[in-house]
Design a protein around this motif. Structure first.
Motif, PDB file in Angstrom:
ATOM      1  N   ILE A   1      -3.348  11.650  -3.412  1.00  0.00           N
ATOM      2  CA  ILE A   1      -2.278  11.793  -2.433  1.00  0.00           C
ATOM      3  C   ILE A   1      -1.121  10.915  -2.866  1.00  0.00           C
ATOM      4  CG2 ILE A   1      -3.201   9.957  -0.942  1.00  0.00           C
ATOM      5  CD1 ILE A   1      -2.338  11.725   1.469  1.00  0.00           C
ATOM      6  N   ASP A   2       0.097  11.391  -2.654  1.00  0.00           N
ATOM      7  CA  ASP A   2       1.248  10.613  -3.074  1.00  0.00           C
ATOM      8  C   ASP A   2       1.500   9.478  -2.086  1.00  0.00           C
ATOM      9  OD1 ASP A   2       4.224  12.473  -1.993  1.00  0.00           O
ATOM     10  OD2 ASP A   2       2.462  11.814  -0.885  1.00  0.00           O
ATOM     11  N   TRP A   3       2.509   8.648  -2.371  1.00  0.00           N
ATOM     12  CA  TRP A   3       2.730   7.437  -1.589  1.00  0.00           C
ATOM     13  C   TRP A   3       3.060   7.740  -0.127  1.00  0.00           C
ATOM     14  CZ3 TRP A   3       7.363   6.668   0.891  1.00  0.00           C
ATOM     15  CH2 TRP A   3       8.417   7.523   0.506  1.00  0.00           C
TER      16      TRP A   3
ATOM     17  N   ASP B   1      -5.621   1.473 -11.208  1.00  0.00           N
ATOM     18  CA  ASP B   1      -5.851   0.075 -11.586  1.00  0.00           C
ATOM     19  C   ASP B   1      -6.807  -0.681 -10.675  1.00  0.00           C
ATOM     20  OD1 ASP B   1      -2.530  -1.155 -10.510  1.00  0.00           O
ATOM     21  OD2 ASP B   1      -4.045   0.040  -9.467  1.00  0.00           O
ATOM     22  N   TYR B   2      -6.829  -0.382  -9.414  1.00  0.00           N
ATOM     23  CA  TYR B   2      -7.754  -1.064  -8.513  1.00  0.00           C
ATOM     24  C   TYR B   2      -8.718  -0.060  -7.899  1.00  0.00           C
ATOM     25  CZ  TYR B   2      -4.995  -5.309  -8.823  1.00  0.00           C
ATOM     26  OH  TYR B   2      -4.367  -6.430  -9.277  1.00  0.00           O
ATOM     27  N   TRP B   3      -9.973  -0.499  -7.760  1.00  0.00           N
ATOM     28  CA  TRP B   3     -11.049   0.368  -7.274  1.00  0.00           C
ATOM     29  C   TRP B   3     -11.826  -0.337  -6.170  1.00  0.00           C
ATOM     30  CZ3 TRP B   3     -12.069   5.245  -9.392  1.00  0.00           C
ATOM     31  CH2 TRP B   3     -11.322   5.573 -10.516  1.00  0.00           C
ATOM     32  N   GLY B   4     -12.335   0.457  -5.241  1.00  0.00           N
ATOM     33  CA  GLY B   4     -13.246  -0.081  -4.252  1.00  0.00           C
ATOM     34  C   GLY B   4     -14.650  -0.177  -4.826  1.00  0.00           C
ATOM     35  N   GLN B   5     -15.564  -0.644  -3.989  1.00  0.00           N
ATOM     36  CA  GLN B   5     -16.937  -0.849  -4.432  1.00  0.00           C
ATOM     37  C   GLN B   5     -17.773   0.415  -4.346  1.00  0.00           C
ATOM     38  OE1 GLN B   5     -15.923  -1.426  -1.418  1.00  0.00           O
ATOM     39  NE2 GLN B   5     -17.530  -0.549  -0.117  1.00  0.00           N
ATOM     40  N   GLY B   6     -17.263   1.418  -3.642  1.00  0.00           N
ATOM     41  CA  GLY B   6     -17.946   2.697  -3.530  1.00  0.00           C
ATOM     42  C   GLY B   6     -18.777   2.816  -2.269  1.00  0.00           C
TER      43      GLY B   6
ATOM     44  N   PHE C   1       0.820  -1.212   0.000  1.00  0.00           N
ATOM     45  CA  PHE C   1       0.000   0.000   0.000  1.00  0.00           C
ATOM     46  C   PHE C   1       0.848   1.254   0.000  1.00  0.00           C
ATOM     47  CE2 PHE C   1      -3.618   2.627   0.784  1.00  0.00           C
ATOM     48  CZ  PHE C   1      -3.256   3.547   1.749  1.00  0.00           C
ATOM     49  N   SER C   2       1.885   1.280   0.818  1.00  0.00           N
ATOM     50  CA  SER C   2       2.693   2.496   0.977  1.00  0.00           C
ATOM     51  C   SER C   2       3.513   2.838  -0.253  1.00  0.00           C
ATOM     52  CB  SER C   2       3.608   2.357   2.194  1.00  0.00           C
ATOM     53  OG  SER C   2       4.483   1.269   2.018  1.00  0.00           O
ATOM     54  N   SER C   3       3.521   1.983  -1.253  1.00  0.00           N
ATOM     55  CA  SER C   3       4.285   2.247  -2.472  1.00  0.00           C
ATOM     56  C   SER C   3       3.497   3.013  -3.529  1.00  0.00           C
ATOM     57  CB  SER C   3       4.767   0.930  -3.093  1.00  0.00           C
ATOM     58  OG  SER C   3       5.607   0.220  -2.206  1.00  0.00           O
ATOM     59  N   TYR C   4       2.205   3.169  -3.289  1.00  0.00           N
ATOM     60  CA  TYR C   4       1.329   3.694  -4.341  1.00  0.00           C
ATOM     61  C   TYR C   4       0.644   4.997  -3.938  1.00  0.00           C
ATOM     62  CZ  TYR C   4       1.700  -0.868  -6.553  1.00  0.00           C
ATOM     63  OH  TYR C   4       2.156  -2.002  -7.165  1.00  0.00           O
TER      64      TYR C   4
ATOM     65  N   ARG D   1      -3.345   4.217  -7.730  1.00  0.00           N
ATOM     66  CA  ARG D   1      -2.754   4.697  -8.968  1.00  0.00           C
ATOM     67  C   ARG D   1      -1.819   3.657  -9.552  1.00  0.00           C
ATOM     68  NH1 ARG D   1       1.162   9.885 -10.334  1.00  0.00           N
ATOM     69  NH2 ARG D   1       1.098   9.570 -12.592  1.00  0.00           N
ATOM     70  N   ILE D   2      -1.874   3.521 -10.859  1.00  0.00           N
ATOM     71  CA  ILE D   2      -0.911   2.699 -11.577  1.00  0.00           C
ATOM     72  C   ILE D   2       0.471   3.322 -11.410  1.00  0.00           C
ATOM     73  CG2 ILE D   2      -0.194   1.908 -13.877  1.00  0.00           C
ATOM     74  CD1 ILE D   2      -3.172   2.043 -14.669  1.00  0.00           C
TER      75      ILE D   2
END
Length: 127
Positions: free
Chosen positions: A51-53, A115-120, A29-32, A99-100
């Motif tokens: 927000i940045d990593w 690239d990855y999304w939550g369900q909202g 997580f902390s890389s993205y 973010r990719i």
């Protein structure tokens, strides 16, 4: 595979506040960089904040600047969106996204840059 789970949405009166949370699975997580988007039926998904990593840099859409604050806690694999002074036009389903990996210096405001999304989670602001 990465799973993002949003929470914190609800019904609030205009002028009120809500805090959205998004918990991510996995150990990277902390890389993205992460972002929040929102969408109303019949419209395209709209960028709200990123927000940045590290959490040291943030970027906002003009429509939410000064009212919303994005933050993150890498120890908890969580990104937040604090929403203050809410308006009826903020009503939408809110999504967090990862973010990719990119070497671009531009802030990622397009859904295709994630690239990855939550369900909202639904946010409804009554007038």
């Amino acid at each position: 595979q990465v799973l993002l789970v949003e929470s914190g949405g609800g019904l609030v009166q205009a002028g009120g506040s809500l805090r959205l949370s998004c918990v991510a699975s996995g150990r990277t997580f902390s890389s993205y960089a992460m972002g929040w988007f929102r969408q109303v039926p019949g419209k395209e998904r709209e960028f709200a904040a990123a927000i940045d990593w590290s959490g040291s840099s943030t970027y906002y859409a003009d429509s939410v600047k000064g009212r919303f604050t994005i933050s993150r806690d890498n120890a908890k694999n969580t990104v937040y969106l604090q929403m203050n002074s809410l308006k009826p036009e903020d009503t939408a389903v809110y999504y967090c996204a990862r973010r990719i990996i990119s070497y671009s210096s531009s802030w990622p405001v397009a859904p295709s840059e994630y690239d990855y999304w939550g369900q909202g989670t639904q946010v409804t602001v009554s007038s």
